[in-house]
Design a protein around this motif. Sequence first.
Motif, PDB file in Angstrom:
ATOM      1  N   ALA A   1     -11.474  11.854  -8.829  1.00  0.00           N
ATOM      2  CA  ALA A   1     -12.905  11.928  -9.139  1.00  0.00           C
ATOM      3  C   ALA A   1     -13.229  13.252  -9.819  1.00  0.00           C
ATOM      4  O   ALA A   1     -14.041  13.312 -10.756  1.00  0.00           O
ATOM      5  CB  ALA A   1     -13.719  11.765  -7.860  1.00  0.00           C
TER       6      ALA A   1
ATOM      7  N   THR B   1     -14.735   5.742 -11.790  1.00  0.00           N
ATOM      8  CA  THR B   1     -14.401   7.167 -11.690  1.00  0.00           C
ATOM      9  C   THR B   1     -12.982   7.387 -11.210  1.00  0.00           C
ATOM     10  O   THR B   1     -12.205   8.117 -11.822  1.00  0.00           O
ATOM     11  CB  THR B   1     -15.382   7.877 -10.735  1.00  0.00           C
ATOM     12  OG1 THR B   1     -16.713   7.683 -11.204  1.00  0.00           O
ATOM     13  CG2 THR B   1     -15.077   9.369 -10.672  1.00  0.00           C
TER      14      THR B   1
ATOM     15  N   ALA C   1     -14.746  13.581 -13.546  1.00  0.00           N
ATOM     16  CA  ALA C   1     -16.068  14.180 -13.703  1.00  0.00           C
ATOM     17  C   ALA C   1     -16.090  15.195 -14.830  1.00  0.00           C
ATOM     18  O   ALA C   1     -17.109  15.369 -15.513  1.00  0.00           O
ATOM     19  CB  ALA C   1     -16.483  14.851 -12.386  1.00  0.00           C
TER      20      ALA C   1
ATOM     21  N   CYS D   1     -17.858   9.392  -3.708  1.00  0.00           N
ATOM     22  CA  CYS D   1     -17.453   8.481  -4.787  1.00  0.00           C
ATOM     23  C   CYS D   1     -18.070   7.085  -4.626  1.00  0.00           C
ATOM     24  O   CYS D   1     -17.347   6.084  -4.538  1.00  0.00           O
ATOM     25  CB  CYS D   1     -15.930   8.382  -4.822  1.00  0.00           C
ATOM     26  SG  CYS D   1     -15.248   7.920  -6.424  1.00  0.00           S
TER      27      CYS D   1
ATOM     28  N   ARG E   1     -16.907  13.675 -18.408  1.00  0.00           N
ATOM     29  CA  ARG E   1     -18.149  12.937 -18.670  1.00  0.00           C
ATOM     30  C   ARG E   1     -18.770  13.381 -19.983  1.00  0.00           C
ATOM     31  O   ARG E   1     -18.635  14.531 -20.406  1.00  0.00           O
ATOM     32  CB  ARG E   1     -19.146  13.155 -17.533  1.00  0.00           C
ATOM     33  CG  ARG E   1     -18.746  12.430 -16.243  1.00  0.00           C
ATOM     34  CD  ARG E   1     -19.674  12.808 -15.133  1.00  0.00           C
ATOM     35  NE  ARG E   1     -19.266  12.187 -13.886  1.00  0.00           N
ATOM     36  CZ  ARG E   1     -19.655  12.586 -12.701  1.00  0.00           C
ATOM     37  NH1 ARG E   1     -20.459  13.628 -12.582  1.00  0.00           N
ATOM     38  NH2 ARG E   1     -19.241  11.962 -11.623  1.00  0.00           N
TER      39      ARG E   1
ATOM     40  N   SER F   1     -23.805  11.434 -12.218  1.00  0.00           N
ATOM     41  CA  SER F   1     -23.766   9.970 -12.175  1.00  0.00           C
ATOM     42  C   SER F   1     -25.079   9.336 -11.734  1.00  0.00           C
ATOM     43  O   SER F   1     -25.525   8.365 -12.342  1.00  0.00           O
ATOM     44  CB  SER F   1     -22.626   9.515 -11.262  1.00  0.00           C
ATOM     45  OG  SER F   1     -21.385   9.832 -11.838  1.00  0.00           O
TER      46      SER F   1
END
Length: 268
Positions: free
Chosen positions: A123, A220, A127, A240, A130, A137
């Motif tokens: 995760a 993710t 991240a 998550c 992104r 998110s």
Amino acid sequence: MAELDVGQHCQVEHCRQRDFLPFVCDGCSGIFCLEHRRRESHGCPEVTVVRERLKSDTPASYPCSFEGCAEKELVPVTCPSCGKNFCLRHRHQSDHGCEKLETPRPRMAATQKLVQDIVGSKAGEAASKRRKGAKNSPTAAKVALMRLKLHADGDPSLPQTERIYLQVFLPKGSKEKSKPMFFSHRWSVGKAVDFAAALASLRNDNHRLTAKKLRLCHVTSGEALPMDHSLEAWIAKEDCPLYNGGNVILEYLNEGEQFLKNVDSYLE
């Protein structure tokens, strides 16, 4: 005065009535009176033949073992855990309350922690990749949710309060890259997979033991969501979670695969 030889006697033994306008059975060609003209009334052998033929032509059906369900399937849908037969609606362990549904045990705590650590590290890596402009998110999902509500496909009978909207990225090689859909947050992941496959006209061989399984994967971490978990449980997760308005990936995985590789390639 001599009796006129007109008409014929009914061939039913206990009747033998003379009828001046007798009836001829189109099944056995026998002669009968008005009362016994029907095949059933004179025990016509043709009736038995037709009934046996209809009985032999009736296709086999497999009733659902779930209590209170009267559904039947033309092919057996057997639970690999308890061995009972169910309809498509109750085929998943969580949907029929499988007596052999496994629950996490204390001795599995160390393994679960290891899996959570792996998910957390993935995760963190995802991240950092992104797109610019999406601060986090939840924020991105809220923006996407308004757009999804305008175009998403789903069961129109679902109450608005139960709906969860997701942008579903389809398996590689599909005609469409992704499709907006909405589901009930009360559904199991397995039921959501079946519903999404039907909406996108995808091959779904999840009931076959040897085939690749169609799985719903976290966008993710790439984790394949357990089929017996509910969507509601994943929305409520602190670590998550799934977001209403977020993305998920639908892909075919081999038996035993728990993570989808190259997640970013689906979103490019």
